[in-house]
Write a protein that holds these residues in place. Structure first.
Motif, PDB file in Angstrom:
ATOM      1  N   ASN A  32      -6.931  11.386 -12.167  1.00  0.00           N
ATOM      2  CA  ASN A  32      -5.646  11.331 -11.475  1.00  0.00           C
ATOM      3  C   ASN A  32      -5.491  12.487 -10.498  1.00  0.00           C
ATOM      4  OD1 ASN A  32      -4.835   8.982 -12.714  1.00  0.00           O
ATOM      5  ND2 ASN A  32      -3.713  10.023 -14.335  1.00  0.00           N
ATOM      6  N   LYS A  33      -5.919  13.674 -10.896  1.00  0.00           N
ATOM      7  CA  LYS A  33      -5.825  14.836 -10.013  1.00  0.00           C
ATOM      8  C   LYS A  33      -6.699  14.653  -8.782  1.00  0.00           C
ATOM      9  CE  LYS A  33      -6.267  19.868  -9.783  1.00  0.00           C
ATOM     10  NZ  LYS A  33      -6.084  19.782  -8.364  1.00  0.00           N
ATOM     11  N   ILE A  34      -7.927  14.194  -8.984  1.00  0.00           N
ATOM     12  CA  ILE A  34      -8.824  13.961  -7.852  1.00  0.00           C
ATOM     13  C   ILE A  34      -8.218  12.916  -6.917  1.00  0.00           C
ATOM     14  CG2 ILE A  34     -11.071  13.009  -7.169  1.00  0.00           C
ATOM     15  CD1 ILE A  34     -12.171  14.316  -9.789  1.00  0.00           C
ATOM     16  N   HIS A  35      -7.747  11.816  -7.499  1.00  0.00           N
ATOM     17  CA  HIS A  35      -7.133  10.754  -6.694  1.00  0.00           C
ATOM     18  C   HIS A  35      -5.947  11.296  -5.903  1.00  0.00           C
ATOM     19  CE1 HIS A  35      -4.320   7.478  -5.900  1.00  0.00           C
ATOM     20  NE2 HIS A  35      -5.396   6.726  -5.766  1.00  0.00           N
ATOM     21  N   ASP A  36      -5.041  11.981  -6.581  1.00  0.00           N
ATOM     22  CA  ASP A  36      -3.847  12.500  -5.921  1.00  0.00           C
ATOM     23  C   ASP A  36      -4.182  13.537  -4.862  1.00  0.00           C
ATOM     24  OD1 ASP A  36      -2.465  10.796  -7.575  1.00  0.00           O
ATOM     25  OD2 ASP A  36      -1.702  12.386  -8.899  1.00  0.00           O
ATOM     26  N   ASP A  37      -5.189  14.387  -5.137  1.00  0.00           N
ATOM     27  CA  ASP A  37      -5.609  15.379  -4.143  1.00  0.00           C
ATOM     28  C   ASP A  37      -6.183  14.707  -2.900  1.00  0.00           C
ATOM     29  OD1 ASP A  37      -4.774  17.452  -5.765  1.00  0.00           O
ATOM     30  OD2 ASP A  37      -6.798  18.027  -6.419  1.00  0.00           O
ATOM     31  N   PHE A  38      -7.016  13.684  -3.098  1.00  0.00           N
ATOM     32  CA  PHE A  38      -7.543  12.953  -1.941  1.00  0.00           C
ATOM     33  C   PHE A  38      -6.411  12.317  -1.151  1.00  0.00           C
ATOM     34  CE2 PHE A  38     -11.927  12.754  -3.782  1.00  0.00           C
ATOM     35  CZ  PHE A  38     -12.588  13.214  -2.654  1.00  0.00           C
ATOM     36  N   PHE A  39      -5.462  11.712  -1.859  1.00  0.00           N
ATOM     37  CA  PHE A  39      -4.339  11.063  -1.190  1.00  0.00           C
ATOM     38  C   PHE A  39      -3.530  12.089  -0.396  1.00  0.00           C
ATOM     39  CE2 PHE A  39      -0.134   9.214  -0.758  1.00  0.00           C
ATOM     40  CZ  PHE A  39      -0.441   7.937  -0.325  1.00  0.00           C
ATOM     41  N   ALA A  40      -3.226  13.227  -1.013  1.00  0.00           N
ATOM     42  CA  ALA A  40      -2.437  14.267  -0.345  1.00  0.00           C
ATOM     43  C   ALA A  40      -3.194  14.881   0.832  1.00  0.00           C
ATOM     44  CB  ALA A  40      -2.035  15.351  -1.350  1.00  0.00           C
ATOM     45  N   THR A  41      -4.489  15.065   0.669  1.00  0.00           N
ATOM     46  CA  THR A  41      -5.291  15.708   1.707  1.00  0.00           C
ATOM     47  C   THR A  41      -5.598  14.769   2.868  1.00  0.00           C
ATOM     48  OG1 THR A  41      -6.311  17.142   0.055  1.00  0.00           O
ATOM     49  CG2 THR A  41      -7.470  16.923   2.168  1.00  0.00           C
ATOM     50  N   TYR A  42      -5.997  13.529   2.560  1.00  0.00           N
ATOM     51  CA  TYR A  42      -6.498  12.631   3.599  1.00  0.00           C
ATOM     52  C   TYR A  42      -5.540  11.511   3.977  1.00  0.00           C
ATOM     53  CZ  TYR A  42     -10.798  15.125   2.639  1.00  0.00           C
ATOM     54  OH  TYR A  42     -11.728  16.112   2.461  1.00  0.00           O
ATOM     55  N   GLY A  43      -4.538  11.237   3.159  1.00  0.00           N
ATOM     56  CA  GLY A  43      -3.507  10.271   3.513  1.00  0.00           C
ATOM     57  C   GLY A  43      -3.803   8.835   3.097  1.00  0.00           C
ATOM     58  N   ALA A  44      -2.815   8.003   3.376  1.00  0.00           N
ATOM     59  CA  ALA A  44      -2.858   6.599   2.959  1.00  0.00           C
ATOM     60  C   ALA A  44      -3.975   5.819   3.648  1.00  0.00           C
ATOM     61  CB  ALA A  44      -1.515   5.945   3.221  1.00  0.00           C
ATOM     62  N   ASN A  45      -4.228   6.090   4.929  1.00  0.00           N
ATOM     63  CA  ASN A  45      -5.282   5.345   5.635  1.00  0.00           C
ATOM     64  C   ASN A  45      -6.647   5.595   5.007  1.00  0.00           C
ATOM     65  OD1 ASN A  45      -3.528   4.160   7.455  1.00  0.00           O
ATOM     66  ND2 ASN A  45      -3.817   5.744   8.989  1.00  0.00           N
ATOM     67  N   PHE A  46      -6.911   6.845   4.652  1.00  0.00           N
ATOM     68  CA  PHE A  46      -8.179   7.175   3.993  1.00  0.00           C
ATOM     69  C   PHE A  46      -8.294   6.453   2.652  1.00  0.00           C
ATOM     70  CE2 PHE A  46     -10.443   9.743   0.843  1.00  0.00           C
ATOM     71  CZ  PHE A  46     -11.696   9.835   1.437  1.00  0.00           C
ATOM     72  N   MET A  47      -7.219   6.488   1.864  1.00  0.00           N
ATOM     73  CA  MET A  47      -7.261   5.843   0.551  1.00  0.00           C
ATOM     74  C   MET A  47      -7.400   4.333   0.692  1.00  0.00           C
ATOM     75  SD  MET A  47      -7.508   8.331  -1.443  1.00  0.00           S
ATOM     76  CE  MET A  47      -7.466   7.462  -2.988  1.00  0.00           C
ATOM     77  N   ALA A  48      -6.760   3.750   1.703  1.00  0.00           N
ATOM     78  CA  ALA A  48      -6.929   2.312   1.936  1.00  0.00           C
ATOM     79  C   ALA A  48      -8.393   2.005   2.213  1.00  0.00           C
ATOM     80  CB  ALA A  48      -6.050   1.858   3.088  1.00  0.00           C
ATOM     81  N   HIS A  49      -9.065   2.871   2.964  1.00  0.00           N
ATOM     82  CA  HIS A  49     -10.497   2.683   3.246  1.00  0.00           C
ATOM     83  C   HIS A  49     -11.310   2.787   1.948  1.00  0.00           C
ATOM     84  CE1 HIS A  49     -14.311   2.804   5.306  1.00  0.00           C
ATOM     85  NE2 HIS A  49     -14.603   3.916   4.659  1.00  0.00           N
ATOM     86  N   VAL A  50     -10.973   3.755   1.098  1.00  0.00           N
ATOM     87  CA  VAL A  50     -11.675   3.910  -0.185  1.00  0.00           C
ATOM     88  C   VAL A  50     -11.494   2.658  -1.036  1.00  0.00           C
ATOM     89  CG1 VAL A  50     -11.703   5.192  -2.372  1.00  0.00           C
ATOM     90  CG2 VAL A  50     -11.578   6.424  -0.193  1.00  0.00           C
ATOM     91  N   TYR A  51     -10.245   2.175  -1.128  1.00  0.00           N
ATOM     92  CA  TYR A  51      -9.977   0.981  -1.934  1.00  0.00           C
ATOM     93  C   TYR A  51     -10.726  -0.220  -1.367  1.00  0.00           C
ATOM     94  CZ  TYR A  51      -6.083   3.806  -3.707  1.00  0.00           C
ATOM     95  OH  TYR A  51      -5.314   4.789  -4.241  1.00  0.00           O
ATOM     96  N   ARG A  52     -10.725  -0.344  -0.034  1.00  0.00           N
ATOM     97  CA  ARG A  52     -11.413  -1.477   0.592  1.00  0.00           C
ATOM     98  C   ARG A  52     -12.913  -1.414   0.313  1.00  0.00           C
ATOM     99  NH1 ARG A  52     -11.434  -3.791   6.741  1.00  0.00           N
ATOM    100  NH2 ARG A  52     -13.194  -5.152   6.387  1.00  0.00           N
ATOM    101  N   THR A  53     -13.494  -0.233   0.461  1.00  0.00           N
ATOM    102  CA  THR A  53     -14.924  -0.074   0.206  1.00  0.00           C
ATOM    103  C   THR A  53     -15.258  -0.437  -1.240  1.00  0.00           C
ATOM    104  OG1 THR A  53     -15.053   1.661   1.878  1.00  0.00           O
ATOM    105  CG2 THR A  53     -16.847   1.566   0.280  1.00  0.00           C
ATOM    106  N   THR A  54     -14.402  -0.012  -2.170  1.00  0.00           N
ATOM    107  CA  THR A  54     -14.602  -0.334  -3.579  1.00  0.00           C
ATOM    108  C   THR A  54     -14.521  -1.835  -3.802  1.00  0.00           C
ATOM    109  OG1 THR A  54     -13.673   1.796  -4.210  1.00  0.00           O
ATOM    110  CG2 THR A  54     -13.748   0.094  -5.918  1.00  0.00           C
ATOM    111  N   PHE A  55     -13.513  -2.462  -3.224  1.00  0.00           N
ATOM    112  CA  PHE A  55     -13.314  -3.898  -3.358  1.00  0.00           C
ATOM    113  C   PHE A  55     -14.518  -4.658  -2.784  1.00  0.00           C
ATOM    114  CE2 PHE A  55     -11.161  -7.961  -2.249  1.00  0.00           C
ATOM    115  CZ  PHE A  55     -10.650  -8.266  -3.491  1.00  0.00           C
TER     116      PHE A  55
END
Length: 91
Positions: A32-55
């Motif tokens: 959770n900390k890693i996830h939240d840190d990535f989200f806070a550092t890189y933002g929603a667009n970055f996380m959307a890319h991570v989720y898409r790549t995973t999917f």
């Protein structure tokens, strides 16, 4: 949604639950900390890319029939979410 897809999704949910229960609380907190840190550092667009790549990775490793069913359900869920969002933001 057809019965085969419901059954498959239910089995996947059971497997994820079993995995989740096997992960220690410390590991969950760490993730959770890693996830939240990535989200806070890189933002929603970055996380959307991570989720898409995973999917996409998951889709590449599924049988064609299951992939087609999952993509159809995903499209249905997206269409529903878009309709709901539009109806609440455009009176």
């Amino acid at each position: 949604m057809d019965k085969d897809l419901q059954f498959s999704l239910a089995n996947n949910a059971k497997e994820w639950l079993a995995l989740s229960l096997s992960i220690s609380s410390a590991e969950k907190i760490s993730f959770n900390k890693i996830h939240d840190d990535f989200f806070a550092t890189y933002g929603a667009n970055f996380m959307a890319h991570v989720y898409r790549t995973t999917f996409e990775h998951v889709l590449q490793n599924m049988p064609d029939a299951e992939r087609s069913k999952l993509l159809a359900y995903f499209k249905e869920a997206m269409d529903s979410a878009i309709d709901e969002h539009y109806s609440t933001t455009h009176f």
